[in-house]
Design a protein around this motif. Sequence first.
Motif, PDB file in Angstrom:
ATOM      1  N   VAL A 183       0.846  -1.198   0.000  1.00 17.59           N
ATOM      2  CA  VAL A 183       0.000   0.000   0.000  1.00 17.59           C
ATOM      3  C   VAL A 183       0.883   1.250   0.000  1.00 17.59           C
ATOM      4  N   LEU A 184       1.951   1.211   0.786  1.00 15.62           N
ATOM      5  CA  LEU A 184       2.878   2.346   0.849  1.00 15.62           C
ATOM      6  C   LEU A 184       3.551   2.586  -0.500  1.00 15.62           C
ATOM      7  N   LEU A 185       4.016   1.522  -1.158  1.00 14.10           N
ATOM      8  CA  LEU A 185       4.639   1.679  -2.475  1.00 14.10           C
ATOM      9  C   LEU A 185       3.641   2.219  -3.497  1.00 14.10           C
ATOM     10  N   ARG A 186       2.410   1.734  -3.431  1.00 14.83           N
ATOM     11  CA  ARG A 186       1.366   2.226  -4.329  1.00 14.83           C
ATOM     12  C   ARG A 186       1.116   3.727  -4.102  1.00 14.83           C
ATOM     13  N   GLU A 187       1.112   4.125  -2.831  1.00 10.74           N
ATOM     14  CA  GLU A 187       0.883   5.522  -2.458  1.00 10.74           C
ATOM     15  C   GLU A 187       2.032   6.416  -2.933  1.00 10.74           C
ATOM     16  N   VAL A 188       3.256   5.892  -2.835  1.00 14.54           N
ATOM     17  CA  VAL A 188       4.440   6.631  -3.278  1.00 14.54           C
ATOM     18  C   VAL A 188       4.334   6.961  -4.766  1.00 14.54           C
ATOM     19  N   VAL A 189       3.789   6.024  -5.541  1.00 11.56           N
ATOM     20  CA  VAL A 189       3.592   6.261  -6.976  1.00 11.56           C
ATOM     21  C   VAL A 189       2.431   7.226  -7.209  1.00 11.56           C
ATOM     22  N   SER A 190       1.294   6.952  -6.573  1.00 12.06           N
ATOM     23  CA  SER A 190       0.076   7.724  -6.835  1.00 12.06           C
ATOM     24  C   SER A 190       0.159   9.145  -6.291  1.00 12.06           C
ATOM     25  N   SER A 191       0.770   9.317  -5.098  1.00  8.00           N
ATOM     26  CA  SER A 191       0.783  10.630  -4.446  1.00  8.00           C
ATOM     27  C   SER A 191       2.025  11.455  -4.770  1.00  8.00           C
ATOM     28  N   LEU A 192       3.172  10.795  -4.861  1.00 10.91           N
ATOM     29  CA  LEU A 192       4.425  11.524  -5.066  1.00 10.91           C
ATOM     30  C   LEU A 192       4.899  11.499  -6.512  1.00 10.91           C
ATOM     31  N   GLY A 193       4.231  10.703  -7.359  1.00 14.76           N
ATOM     32  CA  GLY A 193       4.656  10.614  -8.752  1.00 14.76           C
ATOM     33  C   GLY A 193       5.945   9.842  -8.946  1.00 14.76           C
ATOM     34  N   GLN A 194       6.304   9.030  -7.937  1.00 14.09           N
ATOM     35  CA  GLN A 194       7.524   8.237  -8.016  1.00 14.09           C
ATOM     36  C   GLN A 194       7.350   7.095  -9.025  1.00 14.09           C
ATOM     37  N   THR A 195       8.445   6.636  -9.595  1.00 16.92           N
ATOM     38  CA  THR A 195       8.451   5.457 -10.458  1.00 16.92           C
ATOM     39  C   THR A 195       8.994   4.274  -9.662  1.00 16.92           C
ATOM     40  N   VAL A 196       8.266   3.168  -9.648  1.00 10.98           N
ATOM     41  CA  VAL A 196       8.687   1.980  -8.917  1.00 10.98           C
ATOM     42  C   VAL A 196       8.709   0.787  -9.870  1.00 10.98           C
ATOM     43  N   VAL A 197       9.801   0.031  -9.840  1.00 12.05           N
ATOM     44  CA  VAL A 197       9.931  -1.223 -10.586  1.00 12.05           C
ATOM     45  C   VAL A 197      10.222  -2.308  -9.561  1.00 12.05           C
ATOM     46  N   MET A 198       9.350  -3.307  -9.468  1.00  7.82           N
ATOM     47  CA  MET A 198       9.437  -4.305  -8.409  1.00  7.82           C
ATOM     48  C   MET A 198       9.471  -5.710  -8.979  1.00  7.82           C
ATOM     49  N   VAL A 199      10.546  -6.432  -8.695  1.00  6.55           N
ATOM     50  CA  VAL A 199      10.606  -7.861  -9.000  1.00  6.55           C
ATOM     51  C   VAL A 199       9.905  -8.617  -7.876  1.00  6.55           C
ATOM     52  N   THR A 200       8.998  -9.517  -8.236  1.00  8.51           N
ATOM     53  CA  THR A 200       8.272 -10.275  -7.219  1.00  8.51           C
ATOM     54  C   THR A 200       7.875 -11.638  -7.779  1.00  8.51           C
ATOM     55  N   HIS A 201       7.662 -12.595  -6.883  1.00  7.16           N
ATOM     56  CA  HIS A 201       7.110 -13.889  -7.293  1.00  7.16           C
ATOM     57  C   HIS A 201       5.660 -14.013  -6.839  1.00  7.16           C
ATOM     58  N   ASP A 202       5.144 -12.980  -6.173  1.00  2.70           N
ATOM     59  CA  ASP A 202       3.845 -13.033  -5.504  1.00  2.70           C
ATOM     60  C   ASP A 202       2.765 -12.340  -6.351  1.00  2.70           C
ATOM     61  N   PRO A 203       1.774 -13.084  -6.855  1.00  2.00           N
ATOM     62  CA  PRO A 203       0.708 -12.468  -7.646  1.00  2.00           C
ATOM     63  C   PRO A 203      -0.055 -11.385  -6.893  1.00  2.00           C
ATOM     64  N   VAL A 204      -0.202 -11.521  -5.571  1.00  2.00           N
ATOM     65  CA  VAL A 204      -0.885 -10.485  -4.786  1.00  2.00           C
ATOM     66  C   VAL A 204      -0.073  -9.198  -4.804  1.00  2.00           C
ATOM     67  N   ALA A 205       1.243  -9.301  -4.621  1.00  2.00           N
ATOM     68  CA  ALA A 205       2.101  -8.118  -4.680  1.00  2.00           C
ATOM     69  C   ALA A 205       2.014  -7.465  -6.062  1.00  2.00           C
ATOM     70  N   ALA A 206       2.035  -8.285  -7.104  1.00  2.00           N
ATOM     71  CA  ALA A 206       1.982  -7.756  -8.473  1.00  2.00           C
ATOM     72  C   ALA A 206       0.677  -7.015  -8.746  1.00  2.00           C
ATOM     73  N   SER A 207      -0.391  -7.398  -8.048  1.00  2.00           N
ATOM     74  CA  SER A 207      -1.697  -6.773  -8.292  1.00  2.00           C
ATOM     75  C   SER A 207      -1.742  -5.312  -7.860  1.00  2.00           C
ATOM     76  N   TYR A 208      -0.764  -4.852  -7.095  1.00  2.00           N
ATOM     77  CA  TYR A 208      -0.696  -3.442  -6.697  1.00  2.00           C
ATOM     78  C   TYR A 208      -0.091  -2.565  -7.786  1.00  2.00           C
ATOM     79  N   ALA A 209       0.511  -3.177  -8.795  1.00  2.00           N
ATOM     80  CA  ALA A 209       1.190  -2.439  -9.858  1.00  2.00           C
ATOM     81  C   ALA A 209       0.203  -1.971 -10.926  1.00  2.00           C
ATOM     82  N   ASP A 210       0.656  -1.028 -11.745  1.00  2.00           N
ATOM     83  CA  ASP A 210      -0.128  -0.600 -12.922  1.00  2.00           C
ATOM     84  C   ASP A 210      -0.011  -1.627 -14.042  1.00  2.00           C
TER      85      ASP A 210
END
Length: 243
Positions: A183-210
């Motif tokens: 949620v915090l990483l999602r907020e960092v993108v949505s509120s601060l305009g930050q760019t995030v690239v996240m490697v993950t094996h977790d489909p739930v984690a991936a669902s937070y991405a655009d």
Amino acid sequence: MTDVVRLESVSKIYGRGQSAVAALREMSVGIPRGSFTAVMGPSGSGKSTFLHCSAGLDVPSSGSVRLGGTELAGMDESALTELRRRRVGFVFQAFNLVSALTVLENITLPLRLAGAKVDGAWLAEIVGRVGLDGRTGHRPAQLSGGQQQRVAIARALVTRPEVVFGDEPTGALDTMTARDVLVLLREVVSSLGQTVVMVTHDPVAASYADTVLFLADGRIVDSMAAPTAEKVAERMTRLGAWN
């Protein structure tokens, strides 16, 4: 949106001759500024190599990597170190905090290493956003795993980087704590305009991405916009040998 990271025909080969292994094969992709991108794929698909080449931690065997307007090919290690320190943030599965330093000292460490001044207003904003008010004098050992990862996220943001790379940032956390970090990483993108690239094996984690990029055998074989955990999990079953 302009691309903050751009790979063009990037290949990465480890070893030589018969033992050579291609971790990336002619990969071309752009990461839009102000976006949250998840990178998924089976073990050995090239996820970590993709992240390392994109972030200037590793040098491609061929092809072009651009961060903003800067071509990374040809830069020596000291120039790459300077670029990473000022323009890239990192969040890893292991929190990589310095145990002898306080939360505040850990967060501001990249600035001190770069010889840069601390922007007090920005520091206060990110400390508040990551929920560490009242904890800045603590040492890492006095914090929970989730709080330690929040320190790592604040440290990644303190230099106002062009992109934050996460390598399994929720991999060491329990389900509820992982959700808070996502949620915090999602907020960092949505509120601060930050760019995030996240490697993950977790489909739930991936669902937070655009967008989710799916890798198999060193190539991007698919992408998914507006992902859900169910759609990502279903697509993962058809990667690699099932592609």
